[in-house]
Design a protein around this motif. Structure first.
Motif, PDB file in Angstrom:
ATOM      1  N   LYS A   1       0.851  -1.180   0.000  1.00 17.61           N
ATOM      2  CA  LYS A   1       0.000   0.000   0.000  1.00 17.61           C
ATOM      3  C   LYS A   1       0.892   1.237   0.000  1.00 17.61           C
ATOM      4  O   LYS A   1       1.610   1.484   0.967  1.00 17.61           O
ATOM      5  CB  LYS A   1      -0.911   0.009   1.232  1.00 17.61           C
ATOM      6  N   GLU A   2       0.850   1.971  -1.097  1.00 17.40           N
ATOM      7  CA  GLU A   2       1.656   3.184  -1.240  1.00 17.40           C
ATOM      8  C   GLU A   2       3.129   2.898  -0.931  1.00 17.40           C
ATOM      9  O   GLU A   2       3.758   3.561  -0.111  1.00 17.40           O
ATOM     10  CB  GLU A   2       1.128   4.296  -0.328  1.00 17.40           C
TER      11      GLU A   2
ATOM     12  N   THR B   1      -5.791  -4.334  -3.683  1.00 19.24           N
ATOM     13  CA  THR B   1      -4.594  -4.581  -4.486  1.00 19.24           C
ATOM     14  C   THR B   1      -4.202  -6.043  -4.370  1.00 19.24           C
ATOM     15  O   THR B   1      -4.846  -6.805  -3.645  1.00 19.24           O
ATOM     16  CB  THR B   1      -3.422  -3.678  -4.019  1.00 19.24           C
TER      17      THR B   1
END
Length: 290
Positions: free
Chosen positions: A243-244, A267
């Motif tokens: 995540k990011e 994702t």
């Protein structure tokens, strides 16, 4: 057996206003290390591991609490002498006399324990064979490989036949193959009856070797258990995703529960079995060494 009761250590400190105060390095630590076990002490940098080891090996005086070895108190002067004969220490730093050979370094250490000539020679031969260093007895320490130096540190710590061995980062900076040779040596020592306390930044090392581990954070004990029980309590499966540009994970008791959770992640995600490092991060919020 080692008993640690309400152990505390503070250091003089100045706060942001330059006012004198105390910094707490270890706070109210209580635990028992059983005879014959391999015990791991884990925690991020600043957790209090090194201070704890220094107190256990009588290099630092506790601010409070007590430490007992087979009922002997380290703050009793006469008993402290007997305790020093019970323990051996393998430091993280390679603190050999670099101008001496392998044999001469062991000879010097044996003399410090007032061992007679015949006993010294016999014990040095025995330990060099034990650690597979007999062929380098006349080599200078500088010529040894990293793995050989680590084994020599262990041989030196064993010179006086200690019952308890402290290993501070015993495989730091070694390649995986050499690390596993050191692991085999540690297991052999434990099988022969030694009590071993290890600090390590390699969580998989603790999971592989230790009968039990204690996890510390910010000077306090979070918990003590076997690696397997720690994993079982927090979850046997891990869902992992990005995540990011950051790794995220979540622990689950069952595989089906983890599989259902993947359906809620936006994702790509994967499922794997949990390990002690997952537990460590979950309990401390930090990776080892950070």
């Amino acid at each position: 057996m080692i008993e640690i009761k309400n152990l505390r250590k503070t250091f003089p400190h100045k706060d942001t206003k330059n006012k004198k105060t105390e910094k707490v390095a270890v706070e109210n630590l209580s635990l028992t290390i059983r005879s014959g076990e391999i015990f791991g002490l884990l925690g991020p940098n600043g957790a209090g591991k090194t201070t704890t080891i220094r107190m256990l090996t009588m290099l630092t005086r506790p601010s409070g609490g007590e430490i007992l070895y087979d009922g002997k108190r380290i703050n009793d002067a006469e008993e402290a002498i007997a305790i020093r004969q019970m323990i051996g220490v393998v430091p993280q730093n390679l603190n050999f006399d670099q101008d001496l050979t392998v044999g001469e370094n062991l000879e010097l250490h044996a003399r410090l324990y007032h061992m007679g000539r015949e006993e010294r020679e016999s014990r040095i031969r025995e330990l060099l064979e034990y650690t597979e260093l007999q062929n380098v007895i006349n080599e200078g320490v500088r010529q040894l490989s990293g793995g050989m130096k680590r084994r020599l540190l262990i041989a030196r710590a064993l010179i006086h036949r200690p019952k308890i061995l402290f290993l501070d980062e015993p495989t730091v900076a070694l390649d995986p193959q050499v690390r596993r040779r050191i692991w085999e040596l540690i297991r052999r020592l434990a099988n022969e009856g030694a009590t071993i306390l290890i600090t390590t930044h390699y969580i998989e090392e603790a999971e592989e070797l230790c009968d039990r581990v204690a996890i510390m954070n910010k000077g306090q004990l979070i918990g003590v258990d076997t690696p397997q029980n720690f994993i079982a309590k927090l979850g046997r499966y891990v869902v992992e995703w990005r995540k990011e540009a950051r790794r995220e994970f979540r622990l689950f008791e069952g595989h089906e529960e983890a599989r259902r959770f993947i359906g809620t992640v936006e994702t790509a995600a994967s499922i794997r079995k949990a390990n002690l490092e997952d537990v460590f991060i979950e309990l401390t919020g930090r990776k080892e060494g950070l």
